[in-house]
Design a protein around this motif. Sequence first.
Motif, PDB file in Angstrom:
ATOM      1  N   ALA A 245       0.828  -1.208   0.000  1.00  0.00           N
ATOM      2  CA  ALA A 245       0.000   0.000   0.000  1.00  0.00           C
ATOM      3  C   ALA A 245       0.861   1.256   0.000  1.00  0.00           C
ATOM      4  O   ALA A 245       0.595   2.212  -0.743  1.00  0.00           O
ATOM      5  CB  ALA A 245      -0.937  -0.014   1.208  1.00  0.00           C
ATOM      6  N   ASP A 246       1.902   1.267   0.834  1.00  0.00           N
ATOM      7  CA  ASP A 246       2.722   2.472   0.949  1.00  0.00           C
ATOM      8  C   ASP A 246       3.643   2.663  -0.248  1.00  0.00           C
ATOM      9  O   ASP A 246       3.844   3.789  -0.719  1.00  0.00           O
ATOM     10  CB  ASP A 246       3.571   2.403   2.228  1.00  0.00           C
ATOM     11  N   TYR A 249       0.704   1.893  -3.976  1.00  0.00           N
ATOM     12  CA  TYR A 249      -0.525   2.670  -4.119  1.00  0.00           C
ATOM     13  C   TYR A 249      -0.390   4.098  -3.587  1.00  0.00           C
ATOM     14  O   TYR A 249      -0.988   5.026  -4.130  1.00  0.00           O
ATOM     15  CB  TYR A 249      -1.680   1.967  -3.400  1.00  0.00           C
ATOM     16  N   SER A 305      -4.274   2.678   4.704  1.00  0.00           N
ATOM     17  CA  SER A 305      -4.868   2.094   3.492  1.00  0.00           C
ATOM     18  C   SER A 305      -6.285   2.598   3.295  1.00  0.00           C
ATOM     19  O   SER A 305      -6.702   2.925   2.172  1.00  0.00           O
ATOM     20  CB  SER A 305      -4.861   0.567   3.584  1.00  0.00           C
ATOM     21  N   LEU A 383      -7.049  -1.222  -2.012  1.00  0.00           N
ATOM     22  CA  LEU A 383      -6.676  -0.576  -0.753  1.00  0.00           C
ATOM     23  C   LEU A 383      -7.608  -0.983   0.382  1.00  0.00           C
ATOM     24  O   LEU A 383      -7.160  -1.233   1.509  1.00  0.00           O
ATOM     25  CB  LEU A 383      -6.678   0.942  -0.930  1.00  0.00           C
ATOM     26  N   CYS A 386      -6.535  -4.323   1.545  1.00  0.00           N
ATOM     27  CA  CYS A 386      -5.391  -4.261   2.459  1.00  0.00           C
ATOM     28  C   CYS A 386      -5.850  -3.967   3.885  1.00  0.00           C
ATOM     29  O   CYS A 386      -5.403  -4.601   4.853  1.00  0.00           O
ATOM     30  CB  CYS A 386      -4.412  -3.185   2.000  1.00  0.00           C
TER      31      CYS A 386
END
Length: 453
Positions: A245-246, A249, A305, A383, A386
Amino acid sequence: MTSAAAVSRFRRPDWAGRNYTLLTAAAIVTNLGSQGALIASAFAVLQAGGDGGDVGLVAAARTVPLVLFLLVGGALADRIPRHRVMVAANGLNFLSQGAFALLVLAGTPHLWQMIALSALGGVGQAFFSPASEGMLLSSVEGEQAGRAFALYRMAMQGAGIGGAALGGALIAAVGPGWVLAVDAVAFAGAGALRAFIDVAHVPAREPGGGILADLRDGWREFIGRPWLWAIVAQFSVVNAVVVAADAVYGPLVARDHLGGPGPWGLALAAFGAGTVGGALVMMRWKPRRLLFVGTLCVFPLALPSAALAVPTPIGVLVAVMFLTGVSIEVFGVSWMTAMHQEIPEEKLSRVSAYDWLGSLAMVPLATALAGPAESSFGRTPALWGCAVVIVVLTAAVLLVPDVRDLTRRTAEVNGALGTPATTGPAALAPGTPGGIAPDAPSADAERPVGGLG
């Protein structure tokens, strides 16, 4: 104020012994250099004509040998003095990073050379990390262990923030090659500090049956404690989705909705500031049920997220990232305290190696699948996925009785070995309620992103 009073006021705390002080100073040095070098290596690849895919290859080249050699590194660190393994690993990182810097400064780096040197650095880290964690956990004693770990992590995180800012400025001013050279010098300086660590208090290791026998012994220690393998299994997935995610995305959402890399950098800086704040909290707070409180603090890892999925305004995202940093640092200190309290000193590095392996193994897979997941389901559903995975796995871990019930011991311990004076893991069956006293990857700067479990 008299000079004697001034000396007394600034005297090193009793729990901050020689080894702890050397380890903390060395971690500050390496984190100042390494955080800038992470940025510099990416810009070095781009400066040499590479693209985003090449940057990913160089980064992956460090991760693969790290995963492959972690268990061997942990077994070795429990067979010979840990500080020797650390110094040798720092020497290898000095050579690999120094060669990388020379190639960049000479203006002739080829992609295969950068990949090879990055892989060599990963080998060094694989041997360094379990030895470092075992050394740190055995360097403090008694009820102040949690405070010591909190201060260590605060120093490490603060140096990381400063190192990233300084590295970015130096790259803009003098180029990535000099920042890589500074990192090489930092490895040499840290290795020199670690060479002065005193291991006279550590009992001599009994001759074993070889590396494989040591690994089997470490595995029995690991798998025999439900709180340990449950949380490591949890973080093998949680770390992977957080990094995806970091790293994948987050920059895309920042580009499309938040105004570009500047706001995203501010959000990441807020997370770093939160980790320092969390360490400050843990300098004073000693939660009784270590792992229960620590696991509750994992739930906020789902918030970034979710915030990116909405997406929220940058001000809200900054606040969320700061809260996440505070929360995960509470978990990190609690986890280190539980390891220090429950794992026999002579097995710390092997158990740490299994912890590291679980924390890292799925990260490359998750980052590789992040793009296809976005294409198949869309960025927003990915997201939210996640966030849901983090919440579900964290809730599942709370179903493990040992995670809920493991408590901080208040009895004194023998020396710096983390073994209770009366009873402990070696005296009672691992992982059973009787083995829990009634009334828990970064340990060093070289720890990669997400190595929290």
